[in-house]
Write a protein that holds these residues in place. Structure first.
Motif, PDB file in Angstrom:
ATOM      1  N   THR A 168       0.824  -1.198   0.000  1.00  0.00           N
ATOM      2  CA  THR A 168       0.000   0.000   0.000  1.00  0.00           C
ATOM      3  C   THR A 168       0.867   1.261   0.000  1.00  0.00           C
ATOM      4  OG1 THR A 168      -1.786  -1.127   1.167  1.00  0.00           O
ATOM      5  CG2 THR A 168      -1.779   1.276   1.251  1.00  0.00           C
ATOM      6  N   ILE A 169       0.487   2.219  -0.849  1.00  0.00           N
ATOM      7  CA  ILE A 169       1.110   3.536  -0.873  1.00  0.00           C
ATOM      8  C   ILE A 169      -0.008   4.567  -0.789  1.00  0.00           C
ATOM      9  CG2 ILE A 169       2.542   5.157  -2.170  1.00  0.00           C
ATOM     10  CD1 ILE A 169       3.901   2.819  -3.494  1.00  0.00           C
ATOM     11  N   CYS A 170       0.102   5.519   0.106  1.00  0.00           N
ATOM     12  CA  CYS A 170      -0.983   6.456   0.389  1.00  0.00           C
ATOM     13  C   CYS A 170      -0.584   7.886   0.069  1.00  0.00           C
ATOM     14  CB  CYS A 170      -1.397   6.354   1.863  1.00  0.00           C
ATOM     15  SG  CYS A 170      -1.870   4.684   2.385  1.00  0.00           S
ATOM     16  N   LYS A 171      -1.606   8.744   0.031  1.00  0.00           N
ATOM     17  CA  LYS A 171      -1.428  10.182  -0.158  1.00  0.00           C
ATOM     18  C   LYS A 171      -2.357  10.906   0.792  1.00  0.00           C
ATOM     19  CE  LYS A 171      -4.971  10.677  -3.716  1.00  0.00           C
ATOM     20  NZ  LYS A 171      -5.319  11.231  -5.043  1.00  0.00           N
ATOM     21  N   GLU A 172      -2.086  12.170   1.042  1.00  0.00           N
ATOM     22  CA  GLU A 172      -2.921  12.948   1.934  1.00  0.00           C
ATOM     23  C   GLU A 172      -4.314  13.171   1.329  1.00  0.00           C
ATOM     24  OE1 GLU A 172      -0.447  15.868   4.833  1.00  0.00           O
ATOM     25  OE2 GLU A 172      -0.656  16.528   2.751  1.00  0.00           O
ATOM     26  N   ILE A 173      -5.336  13.120   2.211  1.00  0.00           N
ATOM     27  CA  ILE A 173      -6.700  13.392   1.757  1.00  0.00           C
ATOM     28  C   ILE A 173      -6.805  14.856   1.354  1.00  0.00           C
ATOM     29  CG2 ILE A 173      -9.086  13.636   2.557  1.00  0.00           C
ATOM     30  CD1 ILE A 173      -8.737  11.121   4.171  1.00  0.00           C
ATOM     31  N   SER A 174      -7.435  15.103   0.228  1.00  0.00           N
ATOM     32  CA  SER A 174      -7.641  16.464  -0.240  1.00  0.00           C
ATOM     33  C   SER A 174      -9.116  16.827  -0.139  1.00  0.00           C
ATOM     34  CB  SER A 174      -7.160  16.613  -1.686  1.00  0.00           C
ATOM     35  OG  SER A 174      -7.868  15.718  -2.537  1.00  0.00           O
ATOM     36  N   PHE A 175      -9.398  18.114  -0.066  1.00  0.00           N
ATOM     37  CA  PHE A 175     -10.775  18.593   0.007  1.00  0.00           C
ATOM     38  C   PHE A 175     -11.450  18.319  -1.334  1.00  0.00           C
ATOM     39  CE2 PHE A 175     -14.345  21.368   0.339  1.00  0.00           C
ATOM     40  CZ  PHE A 175     -14.568  21.563   1.696  1.00  0.00           C
ATOM     41  N   PRO A 176     -12.558  17.587  -1.352  1.00  0.00           N
ATOM     42  CA  PRO A 176     -13.200  17.242  -2.627  1.00  0.00           C
ATOM     43  C   PRO A 176     -13.637  18.484  -3.408  1.00  0.00           C
ATOM     44  CG  PRO A 176     -14.092  15.914  -0.837  1.00  0.00           C
ATOM     45  CD  PRO A 176     -13.267  16.982  -0.208  1.00  0.00           C
ATOM     46  N   THR A 177     -13.606  18.375  -4.711  1.00  0.00           N
ATOM     47  CA  THR A 177     -14.046  19.467  -5.576  1.00  0.00           C
ATOM     48  C   THR A 177     -15.566  19.597  -5.529  1.00  0.00           C
ATOM     49  OG1 THR A 177     -12.172  19.049  -7.033  1.00  0.00           O
ATOM     50  CG2 THR A 177     -13.970  20.385  -7.917  1.00  0.00           C
ATOM     51  N   TRP A 178     -16.036  20.834  -5.417  1.00  0.00           N
ATOM     52  CA  TRP A 178     -17.471  21.098  -5.352  1.00  0.00           C
ATOM     53  C   TRP A 178     -17.786  22.254  -6.292  1.00  0.00           C
ATOM     54  CZ3 TRP A 178     -20.622  22.004  -0.192  1.00  0.00           C
ATOM     55  CH2 TRP A 178     -21.998  21.909  -0.479  1.00  0.00           C
ATOM     56  N   THR A 179     -18.603  21.996  -7.289  1.00  0.00           N
ATOM     57  CA  THR A 179     -18.968  23.007  -8.277  1.00  0.00           C
ATOM     58  C   THR A 179     -20.436  23.365  -8.150  1.00  0.00           C
ATOM     59  OG1 THR A 179     -19.420  21.307  -9.938  1.00  0.00           O
ATOM     60  CG2 THR A 179     -17.200  22.256  -9.902  1.00  0.00           C
ATOM     61  N   THR A 180     -20.810  24.461  -8.763  1.00  0.00           N
ATOM     62  CA  THR A 180     -22.194  24.916  -8.700  1.00  0.00           C
ATOM     63  C   THR A 180     -23.105  23.967  -9.466  1.00  0.00           C
ATOM     64  OG1 THR A 180     -21.864  26.281 -10.657  1.00  0.00           O
ATOM     65  CG2 THR A 180     -21.509  27.327  -8.520  1.00  0.00           C
ATOM     66  N   PRO A 181     -24.371  23.866  -9.065  1.00  0.00           N
ATOM     67  CA  PRO A 181     -25.309  23.010  -9.808  1.00  0.00           C
ATOM     68  C   PRO A 181     -25.531  23.580 -11.209  1.00  0.00           C
ATOM     69  CG  PRO A 181     -26.457  24.291  -8.132  1.00  0.00           C
ATOM     70  CD  PRO A 181     -25.001  24.478  -7.886  1.00  0.00           C
ATOM     71  N   PRO A 182     -25.595  22.743 -12.211  1.00  0.00           N
ATOM     72  CA  PRO A 182     -25.735  23.227 -13.590  1.00  0.00           C
ATOM     73  C   PRO A 182     -27.061  23.951 -13.815  1.00  0.00           C
ATOM     74  CG  PRO A 182     -26.056  20.850 -13.494  1.00  0.00           C
ATOM     75  CD  PRO A 182     -25.586  21.271 -12.137  1.00  0.00           C
ATOM     76  N   GLY A 183     -26.976  25.057 -14.536  1.00  0.00           N
ATOM     77  CA  GLY A 183     -28.178  25.782 -14.912  1.00  0.00           C
ATOM     78  C   GLY A 183     -28.728  26.709 -13.860  1.00  0.00           C
ATOM     79  N   ILE A 184     -28.087  26.833 -12.688  1.00  0.00           N
ATOM     80  CA  ILE A 184     -28.575  27.690 -11.615  1.00  0.00           C
ATOM     81  C   ILE A 184     -27.677  28.918 -11.520  1.00  0.00           C
ATOM     82  CG2 ILE A 184     -29.155  27.851  -9.178  1.00  0.00           C
ATOM     83  CD1 ILE A 184     -30.858  25.873 -10.745  1.00  0.00           C
ATOM     84  N   LYS A 185     -28.276  30.084 -11.651  1.00  0.00           N
ATOM     85  CA  LYS A 185     -27.540  31.341 -11.558  1.00  0.00           C
ATOM     86  C   LYS A 185     -28.011  32.084 -10.316  1.00  0.00           C
ATOM     87  CE  LYS A 185     -26.832  31.826 -16.545  1.00  0.00           C
ATOM     88  NZ  LYS A 185     -27.036  32.692 -17.740  1.00  0.00           N
ATOM     89  N   SER A 186     -27.076  32.268  -9.386  1.00  0.00           N
ATOM     90  CA  SER A 186     -27.414  32.923  -8.130  1.00  0.00           C
ATOM     91  C   SER A 186     -26.156  33.541  -7.537  1.00  0.00           C
ATOM     92  CB  SER A 186     -28.044  31.932  -7.149  1.00  0.00           C
ATOM     93  OG  SER A 186     -28.111  32.464  -5.849  1.00  0.00           O
ATOM     94  N   ARG A 187     -26.248  34.787  -7.144  1.00  0.00           N
ATOM     95  CA  ARG A 187     -25.102  35.441  -6.513  1.00  0.00           C
ATOM     96  C   ARG A 187     -24.805  34.827  -5.151  1.00  0.00           C
ATOM     97  NH1 ARG A 187     -26.227  41.910  -7.707  1.00  0.00           N
ATOM     98  NH2 ARG A 187     -26.069  41.781 -10.011  1.00  0.00           N
ATOM     99  N   SER A 188     -25.843  34.535  -4.401  1.00  0.00           N
ATOM    100  CA  SER A 188     -25.641  33.920  -3.082  1.00  0.00           C
ATOM    101  C   SER A 188     -24.942  32.582  -3.219  1.00  0.00           C
ATOM    102  CB  SER A 188     -26.987  33.743  -2.380  1.00  0.00           C
ATOM    103  OG  SER A 188     -27.648  34.968  -2.217  1.00  0.00           O
ATOM    104  N   LEU A 189     -25.337  31.801  -4.201  1.00  0.00           N
ATOM    105  CA  LEU A 189     -24.729  30.496  -4.408  1.00  0.00           C
ATOM    106  C   LEU A 189     -23.281  30.640  -4.875  1.00  0.00           C
ATOM    107  CD1 LEU A 189     -25.988  27.724  -3.956  1.00  0.00           C
ATOM    108  CD2 LEU A 189     -26.431  27.572  -6.399  1.00  0.00           C
TER     109      LEU A 189
END
Length: 734
Positions: A168-189
């Motif tokens: 086994t060879i491991c790597k540090e856990i990274s913060f998962p990528t999170w993108t905006t929901p498709p088709g939703i336009k919102s300044r707050s979001l």
């Protein structure tokens, strides 16, 4: 014996004996060498013996010169040598020996031994001894006879590797990528995702707990200060909340693997609660939760199949999620609800009564679990349930378009108490307790019924006033028409005002309404039957006598239904009133107290109509028929047909009124029933010439004009009036 010649002579004999033995041995050796195979020895001139540790197919001794002696595998079947635990048997050429299994070493120091009694093998701790070959990104964990390489907390296997393997060879856990929901336009979001991206850039595995707290706080800020999210359409809101819930589960599942402790609980300032439990190898059941919700499940359900990392169980409960879930639809189990409410359910209005709780596990395949998961949800409101309302355990179901809705399939309520609801589910998602108000009634049908009944009541009232005030049409048939309209008017008014049982419990008010409706509708049918009798007297026995007297008409029209209702109420008073409607109960055949008389009257009217038509046909076939009588007969025939249709055929659909199985037939009945008053008004008032003349006179009086101004248009009224006076009262009402 002891002379000088004795010694040489003895020596000579010894030498001769030895030479003889050597010659014999030489002859035998020469013979065996030609016959015995390797790993064997000569027994005599005709047989060979395999040496110990070898054997031939014929046994230990053999005579066939083509035989061979093969090695005996003492470590194999049929009777292998048992060296003891943690040891292995090693076969050798012509023998065997025992050695300690890999990962074990002998305490005595002897590397080989012969049997179990000499076994002194013990486990070797490769991790403490430094004999392991684990990568520096892993931690060596000793096992019995071996070792494994585990990823450190906050680390995960590199692509192509598996955790808890020697390579086994491991790597540090990274913060998962999170993108905006498709088709939703919102300044707050957009502002929210900028904060998430900053968290991702600054993320360190040893600060996983802090990152989880910041993430929960960011979600609270987004939902509390939603801004332009409130202006999104309903579908966009539900797409947004579906995306938030699913991505929160995914990110929290990843970050939970990096927390240094086995459990973690956090409560934000906005009352959002997060509870996480992490174990390397959990067994039995685990309980996770906080004040909003608690969950009980088996560790085997939580573990991810095919992965050997730590098992994560977590639940996130948010009150602020209600804003985006307002007015969300609920997918109903229509068949089950139909059985419950005895009528098709067209929809339901829902209200959230608990926090929205999202569950995340190491196991991501949670659509069908091996064992059910139990929940206890705290209710933030304690509503009093009304008819067609119930508390349900619901989950947020994502559809193929990224949208979502509430659903109940696979979840069921177990009980209620101490301000909470207990549920069980066979799958996992985001859950909440809803109060569902089912719409059992068709809104269009209800509108048609209310508007139509109002129109019918107005027309019936006009009919009643007409029959009371227009003197030229007074007679026995007018009396029947008057009381028929009175019964229908009173019954329709009671139906419109009190048919629904709002409280859900069958009380005195509901029973009284049911009794009055039963009586009014039966009385209407009885007056219908009397209409048929009067029709028979007017057509079949025309100019041959009067019909029934007014006293008998009233006794039959009001007395017969009174007797039927009295007997029904005395025999089974609980038959009046239902949970949803103030009408007759369907149980125990009580409905036949209404259906039986109705069927008899409808069939009786049909028979009278057939007889009437037959008699009219006979009169038409006379040689010199009276033209006036023919005209009257024609009018009466049309009246009879309309009478049968309006007052008879309408009620053929009446049984569908309170238990609609066919919406088409329900609409037909509702329309005909609502227009019944209008039909009667047209049939008995507007189509009657004398009534029209009276209406014209009333209109002129209201307008301030004299009736004489219209004398030219009504010049025949005087002769008609004289004709009317010459007729019997019963005929004047035709």
């Amino acid at each position: 014996m002891g002379g000088p010649h004795g010694g040489p002579f003895l020596l000579f004999h010894v030498l001769c004996f030895l030479l003889t033995l050597a010659e014999v041995g030489s002859q035998n050796s020469k013979a065996c060498a030609l016959r015995c195979p390797p790993n064997s020895s000569c027994v005599n001139g005709t047989a060979c013996r395999c040496t110990p540790g070898f054997i031939s197919s014929s046994g230990e001794i053999f005579t066939d010169p083509l035989e061979s002696c093969d090695d005996i595998n003492e470590c194999g079947p049929p009777s292998p040598v048992y060296c003891g635990s943690s040891a292995d048997c090693q076969n050798t050429e012509g023998g065997y020996h025992c050695t300690c299994s890999p990962g074990y070493e002998p305490v005595s120091g002897a590397t080989i031994f012969r049997n179990e009694s000499e076994n002194t093998c013990r486990d070797v701790d490769e991790c403490s001894s430094g004999w392991h070959q684990c990568h520096n990104s892993t931690v060596c964990v000793n096992t019995v006879g071996s070792y494994r390489c585990h990823c450190r907390r906050g680390w995960e296997p590199k692509p192509g590797f598996q955790d808890k393997q020697r390579n086994t060879i491991c790597k540090e856990i990274s913060f998962p990528t999170w993108t905006t929901p498709p088709g939703i336009k919102s300044r707050s979001l957009s502002a929210f995702f900028e904060r998430v991206q900053k968290m991702s850039r600054d993320f360190k595995p040893d600060m996983a707990e802090k990152s989880m707290q910041d993430l929960v706080g960011s979600v609270d800020d987004l939902l509390k200060n939603s801004g332009d999210l409130e202006s999104l359409d309903q579908s966009s809101k539900h797409v947004t909340v579906t995306h938030l819930l699913s991505e929160l589960e995914r990110i929290l599942r990843t970050l939970a693997k990096a927390i240094p402790k086995d459990s973690f609980t956090y409560r934000s300032l906005d009352d959002t609660e997060l509870s996480v439990v992490v174990q390397e190898q959990g067994k039995g059941n685990v309980t996770v939760g906080q004040s909003h919700a608690r969950m009980l499940l088996d560790w085997a359900v939580a573990a991810a199949g095919g992965e050997s990392g730590p098992t994560v169980v977590g639940i996130l409960s948010s009150q602020n999620m209600k804003k985006l879930l307002a007015n969300a639809s609920l997918k109903l189990d229509l068949e089950k609800l139909k059985e419950t409410y005895k009528s098709p359910v067209r929809g339901a209005k829902v209200m959230l009564l608990s926090a929205v709780s999202s569950v995340f596990l190491s196991n991501t395949n949670t659509e069908k679990l091996d064992s059910n998961v139990s929940f206890a949800f705290a209710l933030h409101e304690q509503p009093e349930l009304k008819p067609r309302q119930e508390l349900i355990c619901a989950f947020w179901k994502k559809d193929s378009n990224g949208n979502g809705s509430w659903a109940t399939t696979g979840c069921w309520k177990m009980g209620r108490g101490n301000g909470s609801i207990t549920c069980q589910c066979s799958h996992l998602s985001s859950f909440a307790i809803l109060m569902a108000h089912y719409d059992v009634e068709d809104p269009k049908l209800a509108l048609i019924t209310k508007v139509g009944l109002a129109l019918s009541l107005a027309c019936l009232l006009l009919c009643i006033l007409t029959f009371l005030l227009v003197r030229p049409i007074q007679g026995s048939r007018t009396t029947v028409h008057l009381h028929l309209c009175i019964c229908l008017f009173v019954g329709s008014a009671i139906f419109l005002a009190g048919i629904e049982n709002e409280g859900g419990e069958v009380g005195t008010r509901c029973r009284l309404v049911a009794v009055l409706l039963h009586y009014c509708f039966l009385a209407a049918f009885c007056w219908m039957s009397l209409e048929g009798v009067e029709l028979y007297f007017l057509v079949v026995r025309v100019f041959q006598g009067q019909g029934l007297r007014k006293l008998w008409l009233c006794l039959i029209g009001y007395g017969v239904p009174l007797i039927i209702v009295g007997i029904s109420a005395g025999a089974y008073s609980k038959g009046y009133g239902r949970e949803k409607f103030c009408w007759l109960n369907f149980e125990g055949g009580f409905l036949w107290s209404f259906v039986g008389p109705v069927t008899f009257i409808v069939l009786g009217n049909a028979i009278i109509f057939v007889i009437t038509v037959w008699k009219l046909t006979q009169k038409f076939s006379e040689i010199n028929p009276d033209i006036k009588k023919l005209k009257k007969a024609r009018v009466l025939t049309i009246t009879a047909i309309a009478q049968l249709f309006v007052l008879g055929c309408t009620w053929v659909f009446g049984l569908l009124l309170f238990d609609p199985e066919s919406w088409v037939l329900s609409y037909i009945f509702s329309i005909l029933n609502c227009l019944q008053g209008f039909f009667l008004f047209v049939l008995y008032c507007l189509l009657n010439k004398k009534v029209r003349e009276e209406y014209r006179k009333w209109a002129c009086m209201v307008a301030g004009n004299k009736y004489s101004e219209f004398a030219t248009t009504t010049s025949g009224s005087g002769s008609s009036h004289n004709q009317t006076q010459a007729l019997r009262p019963s005929e004047s009402g035709m």
